[in-house]
Enzyme design. Structure first.
Site, PDB file in Angstrom:
ATOM      1  N   CYS A 246       1.071  -1.634  -0.038  1.00  0.00           N
ATOM      2  CA  CYS A 246      -0.068  -0.463   0.085  1.00  0.00           C
ATOM      3  C   CYS A 246       0.626   1.518  -0.016  1.00  0.00           C
ATOM      4  CB  CYS A 246      -1.103   0.240   1.465  1.00  0.00           C
ATOM      5  SG  CYS A 246      -2.529  -1.187   1.339  1.00  0.00           S
TER       6      CYS A 246
ATOM      7  N   HIS B 278      -2.617   8.432   5.993  1.00  0.00           N
ATOM      8  CA  HIS B 278      -3.413   7.291   5.231  1.00  0.00           C
ATOM      9  C   HIS B 278      -4.322   7.359   5.743  1.00  0.00           C
ATOM     10  CE1 HIS B 278      -2.553   3.530   4.178  1.00  0.00           C
ATOM     11  NE2 HIS B 278      -3.403   2.894   4.614  1.00  0.00           N
TER      12      HIS B 278
ATOM     13  N   GLU C 231      -1.358   6.894  13.601  1.00  0.00           N
ATOM     14  CA  GLU C 231      -0.015   7.194  12.308  1.00  0.00           C
ATOM     15  C   GLU C 231      -1.019   8.679  13.154  1.00  0.00           C
ATOM     16  OE1 GLU C 231      -1.664   8.695   8.193  1.00  0.00           O
ATOM     17  OE2 GLU C 231      -4.240   7.035   8.789  1.00  0.00           O
TER      18      GLU C 231
ATOM     19  N   LYS D 187      -9.458   8.616   1.459  1.00  0.00           N
ATOM     20  CA  LYS D 187      -9.527   6.920   1.591  1.00  0.00           C
ATOM     21  C   LYS D 187     -11.434   7.182   1.965  1.00  0.00           C
ATOM     22  CE  LYS D 187      -5.883   4.630   2.169  1.00  0.00           C
ATOM     23  NZ  LYS D 187      -4.492   6.174   2.196  1.00  0.00           N
TER      24      LYS D 187
ATOM     25  N   HIS E  87      -9.913   2.503  -0.034  1.00  0.00           N
ATOM     26  CA  HIS E  87      -8.182   2.327  -0.741  1.00  0.00           C
ATOM     27  C   HIS E  87      -8.102   1.158  -1.728  1.00  0.00           C
ATOM     28  CE1 HIS E  87      -4.276   1.348   0.649  1.00  0.00           C
ATOM     29  NE2 HIS E  87      -4.580   0.802   1.622  1.00  0.00           N
TER      30      HIS E  87
ATOM     31  N   PHE F   5       0.503  -3.426   4.455  1.00  0.00           N
ATOM     32  CA  PHE F   5       1.098  -4.230   4.797  1.00  0.00           C
ATOM     33  C   PHE F   5       2.613  -5.327   4.919  1.00  0.00           C
ATOM     34  CE2 PHE F   5      -3.902  -6.398   4.640  1.00  0.00           C
ATOM     35  CZ  PHE F   5      -3.696  -5.046   5.098  1.00  0.00           C
TER      36      PHE F   5
END
Length: 426
Positions: free
Chosen positions: A172, A312, A323, A344, A349, A408
């Site tokens: 990502c 994010h 975050e 997002k 996403h 990930f």
């Protein structure tokens, strides 16, 4: 080694996004806080835990590809080619002659041609009936669908770029890291122009199943338009998206000499891996904070120089808190004085593509002096205590912007955009 004398600027932007095909419609959607999440139409998702996604209403033929090009390329490449065409038009560049030798390609993708590969396997195995498949039923282009490198090769052919070419697949964070790689190519003198960005088309049964298994996706199937709720107390997970953003990154003096329109400078990039867990994140955000610190150092900025943070903002419990802590750790008290939002919430996403879509959004936000909202933020989580600009955009002048990504495998990345003439940067 990178040299401080060579700087890289964005001179072209092309976008294929959920709810918006093209750069201007994309900006309008974000500025107005419109959500493009809906019940999945690409396939029957009734048996899935999550049945919501942010799909692109994308027709490759209607958007300029020939029937042959559409057949030859997976959806991930189709979207990248259309975005690249817009970015090149926007830049005003004609890539030929000596410039072709000095133009490279760096594109990110997390899952590549998954959509077509899954479809081809269904055909070859007759719906999974046959373990041994007959290759004579395969399309002649199946090899290109299989190889991630075909994405960079196709973009290079489209642009006429004869310089370095690479696919960056860091999950990502691919869309941030591909632009970071392009920045390094220009700083090192390997190229004067880079066609960069990312593309992903992960909305398929196999990808959705993978996210169902780990329970990372939202379960708000009854309210698809507000299913993704970053930083909200009642958030239940992320929503998959798809799309592509391609940027023309150009050496600053090269762009100035030809009188190009400059959106922003890509001033610094850093990436780290937490070596901790495939999907888990530490609550303190130390690894993302380290990436932020290094990106700021490369950009020769202080934390107090940052005017806005693009989060994010996936909408999962652990990521939003992670975050938030990372930004506070790096920016200190200044983090409380600036806006930080997550788009997002509107476009989902799109895995490897989202980082580049967010960079494009940040560049457009800087140009328009407007901060995009975090949609669907109805009741802020007390553990997420920064200014997330709920639901309505805000006028805001920005000279330096930070965008971050988490992926990930433990990937943590940060990238800084600045006004080219920002004081203190030479």
């Amino acid at each position: 080694m990178p040299t401080i004398d060579r700087r890289a600027v964005i001179t072209g932007i092309g976008v294929v996004a959920p709810g918006a095909i093209g750069r201007d419609p994309f900006w309008t959607l974000l500025r107005n806080g419109v959500t493009a999440t809906r019940i999945i139409t690409a396939f029957d998702a009734d048996r899935h835990r999550c049945r919501v996604a942010a799909e692109c209403d994308f027709d490759p033929i209607a958007n300029g590809l020939t029937h042959r090009e559409a057949r030859a390329h997976d959806r991930v490449t189709q979207m990248a080619l259309v975005a690249a065409d817009e970015a090149l038009r926007d830049s005003g560049l004609t890539i030929d002659g000596e410039l072709a030798e000095r133009t490279g390609t760096a594109v990110g993708s997390a899952v590549g041609g998954t959509t077509t590969m899954e479809r081809e396997y269904t055909v070859l195995s007759d719906g999974g009936e046959h373990w041994v498949v007959d290759p004579s039923f395969a399309t002649p282009h199946v090899h290109d669908y299989f190889l991630p490198s075909s994405l960079a090769a196709s973009l290079a052919r489209r642009a006429g770029a004869l310089g370095p070419a690479a696919v960056i697949s860091n999950g990502c964070t691919s869309g941030i890291d591909s632009v970071g790689y392009a920045l390094e190519m220009i700083q090192r003198g390997e190229a004067d122009v880079m066609v960069t960005g990312a593309s992903d088309a992960p909305i398929s049964p196999i990808t959705l199943t993978c996210f169902d298994v780990i329970k990372a996706t939202s379960i708000r199937n009854d309210t698809p338009e507000s299913a993704c709720r970053p930083f909200d107390r009642n958030r239940t997970g992320l929503i998959l998206g798809e799309g592509s953003a391609i940027l023309i990154l150009e050496e600053a003096e090269h762009a100035r000499r030809r009188g190009a329109h400059i959106y922003a400078e890509v001033a610094g990039h850093a990436t780290r891996c937490n070596a901790f867990h495939m999907t888990g994140l530490s609550a303190q955000g130390a690894e993302m904070s380290e990436a932020i610190d290094h990106a700021l150092s490369k950009a020769r900025l202080n934390p107090t120089d940052i005017d806005y943070v693009n989060a994010h903002g996936s909408g999962t419990k652990q990521n939003d808190k992670h975050e938030t802590e990372a930004v506070k750790r790096s920016l200190g008290e200044h983090a409380y004085r600036i806006p930080m939002t997550g788009i997002k919430s509107m476009i989902g996403h799109s895995l490897g593509a989202i980082g580049s879509l967010e960079i494009a959004a940040c560049a457009l936000a800087m140009q328009n002096k407007v901060v995009m909202p975090t949609a669907n933020l109805f009741e802020q989580d007390p553990d997420c205590d920064l200014d997330y600009v709920p639901n309505i955009a805000r006028d805001h002048d920005m000279k330096a912007v930070l965008t971050v990504g988490s992926g990930f495998g433990g990937f943590q990345s940060a990238l800084v955009l600045t006004d080219l003439e920002l004081a203190g940067r030479g």
